[in-house]
Design a protein around this motif. Structure first.
Motif, PDB file in Angstrom:
ATOM      1  N   SER A 136       0.973  -1.247   0.036  1.00 46.81           N
ATOM      2  CA  SER A 136       0.040  -0.021   0.066  1.00 46.81           C
ATOM      3  C   SER A 136       0.976   1.306  -0.042  1.00 46.81           C
ATOM      4  N   LEU A 137       0.152   2.390  -0.483  1.00 45.33           N
ATOM      5  CA  LEU A 137       1.243   3.476  -0.531  1.00 45.33           C
ATOM      6  C   LEU A 137       1.435   3.962   1.068  1.00 45.33           C
ATOM      7  N   SER A 138       0.716   3.799   1.932  1.00 43.72           N
ATOM      8  CA  SER A 138       1.037   4.174   3.327  1.00 43.72           C
ATOM      9  C   SER A 138       2.215   3.316   3.616  1.00 43.72           C
ATOM     10  N   LEU A 139       2.263   1.990   3.349  1.00 43.37           N
ATOM     11  CA  LEU A 139       3.441   1.175   3.945  1.00 43.37           C
ATOM     12  C   LEU A 139       4.732   1.501   3.003  1.00 43.37           C
ATOM     13  N   ALA A 140       4.500   1.937   1.870  1.00 45.89           N
ATOM     14  CA  ALA A 140       5.661   2.166   1.015  1.00 45.89           C
ATOM     15  C   ALA A 140       6.475   3.706   1.568  1.00 45.89           C
ATOM     16  N   GLU A 141       5.410   4.413   1.887  1.00 37.31           N
ATOM     17  CA  GLU A 141       5.956   5.735   2.484  1.00 37.31           C
ATOM     18  C   GLU A 141       6.667   5.592   3.768  1.00 37.31           C
ATOM     19  N   LEU A 142       5.995   4.581   4.661  1.00 36.88           N
ATOM     20  CA  LEU A 142       6.694   4.218   5.721  1.00 36.88           C
ATOM     21  C   LEU A 142       8.102   3.948   5.844  1.00 36.88           C
ATOM     22  N   ILE A 143       8.195   2.911   4.925  1.00 39.12           N
ATOM     23  CA  ILE A 143       9.618   2.103   4.740  1.00 39.12           C
ATOM     24  C   ILE A 143      10.516   3.309   3.899  1.00 39.12           C
ATOM     25  N   ALA A 144       9.993   3.986   3.153  1.00 38.79           N
ATOM     26  CA  ALA A 144      11.028   4.933   2.534  1.00 38.79           C
ATOM     27  C   ALA A 144      11.527   5.897   3.405  1.00 38.79           C
ATOM     28  N   ALA A 145      10.631   6.521   4.343  1.00 43.04           N
ATOM     29  CA  ALA A 145      10.916   7.543   5.318  1.00 43.04           C
ATOM     30  C   ALA A 145      12.007   6.744   6.156  1.00 43.04           C
TER      31      ALA A 145
END
Lengths: 567, 447
Positions: B425-434
């Motif tokens: 999900s976008l939220s998971l992707a953003e979390l990992i990237a951050a």
């Protein structure tokens, strides 16, 4: 009152518990054993004879047909307790009583005098008519096969055409022998210090031969000789008496209180792996399970201010303890205290000059070496951790052509680790080295080895998986051995080869079932060497419990596979 | 062995003493090939004044002893050990019949014929953390990958070398495949390292797969067996052998109630504890620290002597910068020759502030080194497919990758120069990237 079935279960546990796979199993069921088992069953010792009489006597004669079972062919049969087991134990008890009464006016060879009197049958009738033709033979043969299926070596055998000799082949030390040994240790306690191991005790007893009773002399003379079939079992039995004598505070009398083998400390072996980054040897403690443990017991051990529960790993052994052991701890020996006041109150790593570390017998290619067994097998590489001063002795053995190695031993403190030792001869007579015990322990037990390597094994059934059975290698002094692989139950030769030493054979192992591997030379008078191999389908495997501590620790949680657990 | 014949001797004394004496002399004269064994009476004799024993002779012609044996007999006579009448050339049956019904055989020169040393491979894998050269998985080995997982599940735990032996038996040992395979198994939640010599299977569990359809779909992680898989009716299996891993097994349920009822039943039938887990991908991602935290918590300090190695520093592209003594943050390749003369590479991270070396996941070390080289990776999230693309040169530390893989229960695929994770999900992707200090591009697809 306990039932026949309860006695049956308890007797089997008494005989099998704590015995590693590969052990030679004797039904050492004497009156002491019956007393002990009756205690755990909350009944009286006499109850054993009552249930045997009730189950095996009809119309004043012996009745055995309801105890018979089909031959063991399938793997799933291997856990079932054989229904005839209690009766076989009874036969051995009669043999023990026969031994104890030798000097009391009963003819030595009159086995059935005791057998009949214990069953309430006419004592002078000899073999009961219902047992004519050796009705017990099939039971003993089935028992031997039950042991093989479960990974043990059977010991019951018949001499001549006398069927009762199956029972006679089982007793080791009688009650009177144990008392006599105890008295002997008490009288000569300066010669028998606490830290002796079992081989050293046998060596000393052989030296003090003339002070022993006649029966003990005979035992030590015949069975107390290295290479004898009953050596290990006799040495274990004697060492047990010695251990109890030491644990009693070296009391002069072997009273009732000291007949309970459970007060013995548990011995630990060494377990060795290698750090795959540094190649350093890492040592751990490998506790043995208590023998004759009828009830499951929880034991916790304390070391370095931490506790650890003993978890059963496989027959005879607990899992290794979590602590890494340094070489100076190995050198000094260790004594760990447990939470138990009665059963195994201590775990002991004996102080020794050398440790023989063998490849894991259940998974030879695991890279793990431990003191699983006490002696190396002919042709199978093993590790030896020895004090540096033993190097001279080892070189003598190498020069005599008994041992070979090629790698330079690794120095670990004041010890050397030989990583590729192999025994290549069984001719150890006449060799003299300073450390007699080293000589005794390196000497192989058999002169032909059937080595099973590789494949994929299921640890829960001790069977190999279909199409991934073991490669067979033979180490022998004979030439042109006949190697047969026979399907158990069908008596059909599955594959057959002529082999010489060092030959490797890889059968297909493409059909699940039970197989007997037999290596025999023309000059073999007996059946030669045998091993059993079970092959199971992938569907038959079961899941094992994972390690509890194999996880990635975060602050208050840990990740273990896909699971996040608290703490 | 050719047929042996015997010569019989008579003397006085105990069998043990006489045997020892004769054996020593034969050894001293090195006559093993001519006299490979002797037979004596059992240790006790009823006739103390008369002891018989027999030497087995190996000669070209039966009945004609080699000259060495004739010489030995001269010595025997001096010891009052004499050959007795009619025993100059006899066979075992003869002396068993006439002289010794019971006897003891002492073979003192036997050695295994043509014995060949078998090397004990105590450490066949010098550095399982070396993931520098990934081999191409064998797509045809689907059954082998599955069997490996079943075998690991049956054992529960074991040694690294045992794991390698199983890979070898299943023909999965091409190049350094077992190391990569183990990393994949860990990423799928199947297994863990225990320490630097052992592995363990992870607990068997059903892991929820998040989807916008609100269905009840799970995958099996951890220990598994054919019986466990076949216990579920609505199963769907995706082969992953092209990615070098066992099948992914997905289970669909009609309702939460069905899951709650069926699981305890199967656990009981199989006598194992089967756990039901939620969205573990998100849970693990939430739990993980940022990259600095990863450096502090997930790297393991090790003690090494750098002067024993040839040292090359990671430049952001390769290990081409030779250094005598490291003085900068970064990933280093240390090479030395082991006792067998084989070069062995180790990959460590050096922190000059602390003057310490650290070990950890190979890709993680490289990622960390790149961050210290001020390189900011760019990840791509594609919606609505929920694909997450990471450039191959920026592959992330294994534990973060596990969080992404557990979102789908499937390994990522390689696409051009990147790796694509599914169902992220976008939220998971953003979390990992951050957490990893990466930038994220939002697109409609990853091509």
């Amino acid at each position: 009152m306990a039932s026949y079935e309860e006695w049956n279960e308890a007797l089997l546990k008494y005989v099998i518990s704590g015995m590693p796979r590969g052990s030679r199993i004797y039904l050492a069921i004497d009156d002491e054993a019956i007393n002990f088992i009756s205690g755990t069953l909350n009944t009286l010792p006499g109850n054993f004879l009552e249930v045997i009489q009730e189950r095996c006597i009809r119309n004043n004669n012996v009745r055995l047909n309801h105890l018979s079972v089909e031959p063991i062919i399938f793997q799933e049969q291997h856990h079932q307790t054989p229904p005839y087991f209690g009766f076989l134990c009874f036969m051995v008890l009669a043999a023990y009583r026969m031994g104890d009464n030798v000097d009391q006016g009963v003819a030595r060879g009159d086995y059935f005098y005791h057998f009949n009197s214990m069953l309430g049958l006419p004592v002078d009738q000899g073999r009961p008519s219902a047992m004519e033709g050796g009705a017990e033979k099939s039971l003993w043969e089935n028992w031997n096969n039950w042991l093989r299926v479960n990974g043990y070596e059977p010991t019951a055998s018949m001499r001549g055409e006398r069927y009762f000799t199956y029972a006679r082949s089982q007793p080791l030390l009688r009650q009177s022998d144990k008392d006599s040994l105890w008295n002997f240790f008490s009288n000569y306690q300066n010669k028998y210090p606490d830290f002796l191991d079992k081989d050293e005790i046998i060596l000393k007893l052989r030296h003090d031969f003339n002070y022993l009773t006649k029966y003990l002399q005979e035992l030590i003379e015949v069975d107390g000789k290295l290479g004898s079939q009953r050596y290990e079992a006799l040495a274990d039995a004697i060492f047990e008496v010695f251990g109890m004598w030491v644990a009693s505070g070296k009391q002069s009398e072997r009273t009732e209180a000291f007949r309970d083998t459970f007060s013995n400390p548990l011995l630990m072996g060494l377990y060795r792996t290698e750090n795959f980054r540094s190649n350093e040897s890492q040592f751990y403690l490998l506790p043995k399970q208590p023998k004759r443990s009828i009830q499951d017991i929880e034991i916790t051990v304390t070391f370095k201010s931490e506790n650890a529960a003993l978890i059963v790993d496989r027959p005879g052994w607990f899992e290794t303890l979590k602590w890494n052991i340094a070489i100076d701890e190995i050198e000094k020996g260790l004594e760990l205290i447990t939470n138990s006041s009665r059963v195994a109150n201590k775990l002991i790593l004996p102080k020794r000059d050398f440790w023989i570390l063998l490849p894991d017998p259940e998974f030879r290619d695991s890279g793990i070496f431990a003191s699983w067994e006490e002696r190396p097998e002919l042709g199978i590489p093993f590790l030896l951790l020895a004090k540096k001063e033993l190097e001279t002795d080892l070189k003598v053995l190498k020069n005599e052509g008994l041992l070979v190695w090629s790698k330079t031993p690794k120095e670990i403190g004041a010890w050397l680790e030989f990583s590729d030792l192999v025994v290549v001869s069984d001719a150890w007579t006449g060799v003299s080295i300073a450390q007699k015990n080293l000589l005794n322990q390196l000497r192989p037990r058999n002169s032909t080895t059937i080595s099973l390597n590789g494949g994929l094994k299921d640890p829960n059934t001790n069977a190999w998986l279909v199409n991934h059975g073991p490669e067979i290698t033979i180490f022998t002094f004979e030439r042109d051995l006949e190697l047969q692989i026979i399907r158990v139950g069908e008596d059909e030769v599955y594959e057959s080869f002529t082999v010489n030493s060092n030959d490797k054979k890889q059968p297909k192992w493409d059909v699940p079932g039970r197989y007997l591997i037999r290596a025999r030379s023309e000059s073999d008078s007996d059946s030669g060497r045998e091993r059993q191999v079970a092959i199971i389908d992938w569907d038959a495997i079961t899941l094992s419990t994972p390690e509890k501590h194999g996880s990635i620790q975060m602050e208050n949680q840990s990740i273990f596979g896909a699971w996040v657990k608290e703490g | 062995m050719d047929e042996l014949w015997y010569r019989g001797y008579r003397t006085r004394g105990t069998p043990t003493a006489i045997a020892d004496k004769v054996v020593k002399e034969i050894k001293k004269r090195n006559l093993g090939q001519y006299a490979p064994r002797i037979c004596t009476e059992p240790t006790k004799t009823k006739r103390p004044d008369e002891l018989y024993f027999f030497i087995a002779i190996n000669s070209e012609v039966i009945g004609q002893p080699p000259s060495e044996i004739i010489e030995l007999e001269k010595w025997l006579r001096l010891q009052h050990i004499n050959i007795f009448p009619a025993s100059e050339c006899i066979f075992q049956e003869d002396f068993k019949k006439h002289w010794l019904q019971r006897f003891r055989e002492i073979a003192y020169t036997r050695q295994l014929a043509e014995w060949m040393p078998q090397a004990i491979e105590t450490s066949i894998d010098y550095n399982p953390f070396d993931l520098s050269e990934e081999p191409v998985p064998d797509e045809k080995a689907r059954q082998s990958y599955n069997h490996l997982l079943y075998w690991l599940s049956a054992h529960g735990n074991g040694s690294w070398q045992g794991y390698r032996s199983a890979c070898k038996e299943l023909k999965l040992e091409k190049a350094n495949e077992p190391r990569f395979l183990f990393r994949r198994l860990r990423s799928l939640g199947h297994s863990e390292y225990i320490d630097e010599g052992h592995w363990t299977i992870a607990p068997s569990c059903l892991v929820k797969i998040e989807s916008e359809d609100q269905d009840h779909k799970y995958f099996i992680a951890g220990g598994q067996s054919p019986n466990l898989i076949n216990s579920f009716r609505n199963q769907e299996v995706t082969a992953q052998s092209n990615l070098g891993a066992p099948d992914s097994v997905f289970i669909s349920f009609k309702s939460n109630l069905e899951v709650q009822t069926l699981l305890p039943e199967i656990s009981r039938q199989l006598n194992t504890q089967l756990m039901l887990l939620g969205n573990m991908s998100k849970k693990i991602a939430d739990l993980l620290p940022n990259i600095q935290g990863w450096q502090q918590s997930f790297l393991r300090e090790i003690s090494i002597f750098p002067e024993l190695y040839k040292i090359l520093k990671w430049t952001g592209k390769d290990f081409s910068k030779w250094v005598k003594s490291p003085d900068e943050f970064g990933m280093y390749k240390l090479t030395h020759h082991n006792v067998d003369g084989i070069p062995v590479d180790y990959y460590y991270f050096f922190d000059p502030g602390q003057g310490k070396w650290f070990q950890g996941d190979w890709y993680g070390l490289r990622y960390l080194a790149n961050r210290h080289l001020e390189r900011i990776p760019i990840f791509i999230h594609a919606y609505p497919e929920n694909y997450f693309y990471i450039p191959i040169g920026d592959r992330i530390p294994d534990i973060y990758e596990r969080s992404l893989i557990l979102a789908s229960g499937e390994l990522p695929t390689i696409h051009k120069d990147g790796i694509i994770y599914k169902n992220v999900s976008l939220s998971l992707a953003e979390l990992i990237a951050a957490k990893l200090g990466a930038r994220i591009d939002r697109r409609n697809d990853v091509t």
